[in-house]
Enzyme design. Structure first.
Site, PDB file in Angstrom:
ATOM      1  N   ASP A  77       0.733  -1.113   0.121  1.00  0.00           N
ATOM      2  CA  ASP A  77       0.008  -0.082  -0.055  1.00  0.00           C
ATOM      3  C   ASP A  77       0.869   1.243  -0.017  1.00  0.00           C
ATOM      4  OD1 ASP A  77      -2.426  -1.612   0.327  1.00  0.00           O
ATOM      5  OD2 ASP A  77      -2.469  -1.233   2.466  1.00  0.00           O
ATOM      6  N   ARG A 104      -0.596  -0.718  -8.606  1.00  0.00           N
ATOM      7  CA  ARG A 104      -2.358  -0.398  -8.380  1.00  0.00           C
ATOM      8  C   ARG A 104      -2.410   1.039  -8.338  1.00  0.00           C
ATOM      9  NH1 ARG A 104      -3.296  -1.047  -2.270  1.00  0.00           N
ATOM     10  NH2 ARG A 104      -3.632  -3.082  -2.639  1.00  0.00           N
TER      11      ARG A 104
END
Ligand code: FDA
Length: 303
Positions: free
Chosen positions: A132, A182
């Site tokens: 992340d 992502r």
């Protein structure tokens, strides 16, 4: 980030508000809309149901910015157990980790060591690890660690935030590594010299970066947004793409769109958080959507 979002983040950082949300039934009910539950068992059981419906999953053990080595190692161990369950139960899942949860704020070497062990364990069960992206204090180190670990293990991915001014350069730098990238809009409060601040500018930046990503057949793009226009743009760009890509959305957000994309033949990965440290995650979800915050206020105070 809008004035509303900044106000929600500032408000939820106040101690009494945190107490009201974590200590009341409506607060916990709201959290359960976005979080699988407190334990790995809860997450595995939700993941199984999502897999049955054709959705793949990314397990996120909630927690961030640990301040001691023991907590970092404990977080790594929880992820190792999660990976074991992915293997033994044949789940269609990978994991998403925050480097500050693996000790980045106290010792970069520790975060690298713990991430290495997760990448190795993920290899053993033929899955991947996505890192992340946190707030901009951590961006440099996160990109650097991703580069190093992906080059060594080859089974990693990284979240990139479209709102950061630096992201077009990071894309150029990271796409040749061939991991899964992502693309998300970005969920933290940042200063204007670091990030775009208007929604229109962020959406435009996202669209431009999505075009760049989808045109690169070496990388596996993960289109992480619930924005219908951007989802449509990705579908359009997919027509010229030969290599795989996937959509990603958060658990509890636009579930019917998630299922529609599966029905249309796309890969949809649901980001599935679990664990007791759900408060910071929830505040970011409240800040993204005024109606979530109003729903909570009405539930607590009645109307
Ligand atoms: P936008 O905020 O414009 O929302 C578009 C529409 O989606 C809204 O109008 C609403 O209908 C719906 N929606 C969006 N958020 C909602 C919510 N919380 N509740 C209800 N409806 C909502 N960020 C980051 O900084 N680092 C990271 O690593 C990640 N990782 C990540 C993984 C995945 C799989 C996703 C989907 C998102 C992230 N994010 C993230 C969060 C991301 O940066 C962003 O804050 C949210 O996705 C909201 O932005 P949207 O692209 O959905 O657009």
């Amino acid at each position: 980030m809008s004035v509303f979002s900044k106000a929600v983040i500032a408000l939820t950082e106040a101690g009494p508000v945190e107490k009201t949300i974590t200590g009341t039934r409506p607060g916990r009910a709201l959290a359960h809309r976005f979080v699988a539950g407190d334990t790995l068992d809860d997450a595995v059981s939700v993941a199984r149901k999502l897999n049955d419906d054709g959705l793949v999953v990314s397990l996120d053990f909630l927690g961030e910015e640990v301040s001691d080595r023991t907590s970092a190692v404990e977080a790594r161990d929880e992820y190792l157990e999660g990976l074991e369950r992915i293997g033994s139960e044949g789940l269609q899942a990978n994991i998403s980790v925050k480097l500050s949860q693996l000790g980045l704020a106290i010792d970069e070497g520790l975060a690298i060591e713990l991430l290495d062990s997760l990448a190795e364990a993920a290899h053993r069960v033929s899955t991947t690890v996505t890192i992340d992206m946190e707030d901009s204090r951590f961006t440099d180190a996160t990109v650097r660690i991703y580069e190093k670990t992906q080059t060594h293990h080859g089974n990693l991915g990284l979240a990139l935030q479209a709102y950061l001014h630096r992201t077009p350069d990071d894309l150029k730098r990271l796409m040749p590594l061939g991991g899964h990238l992502r693309l998300c809009k970005g969920a933290y409060v940042e200063e204007p010299d670091v990030a775009l601040t208007s929604k229109t500018a962020v959406d435009q930046a996202y669209a431009g970066q999505l075009r760049t990503l989808m045109a690169d057949e070496e990388v596996r793009p993960a289109v992480a947004t619930h924005d219908l226009e951007l989802v449509d743009l990705a579908r359009e760009l997919a027509r010229d793409r030969e290599q795989p890509f996937e959509f990603q959305m958060l658990y509890g957000v636009r579930s019917s769109l998630q299922r529609q994309l599966v029905a249309d033949g796309f890969t949809m990965r649901v980001y599935l958080p679990f664990g007791s440290q759900w408060y910071p995650y929830l505040t970011r979800r409240l800040a993204e959507r005024p109606s979530n915050a109003w729903f909570f206020v009405r539930s607590v105070f009645g109307s």
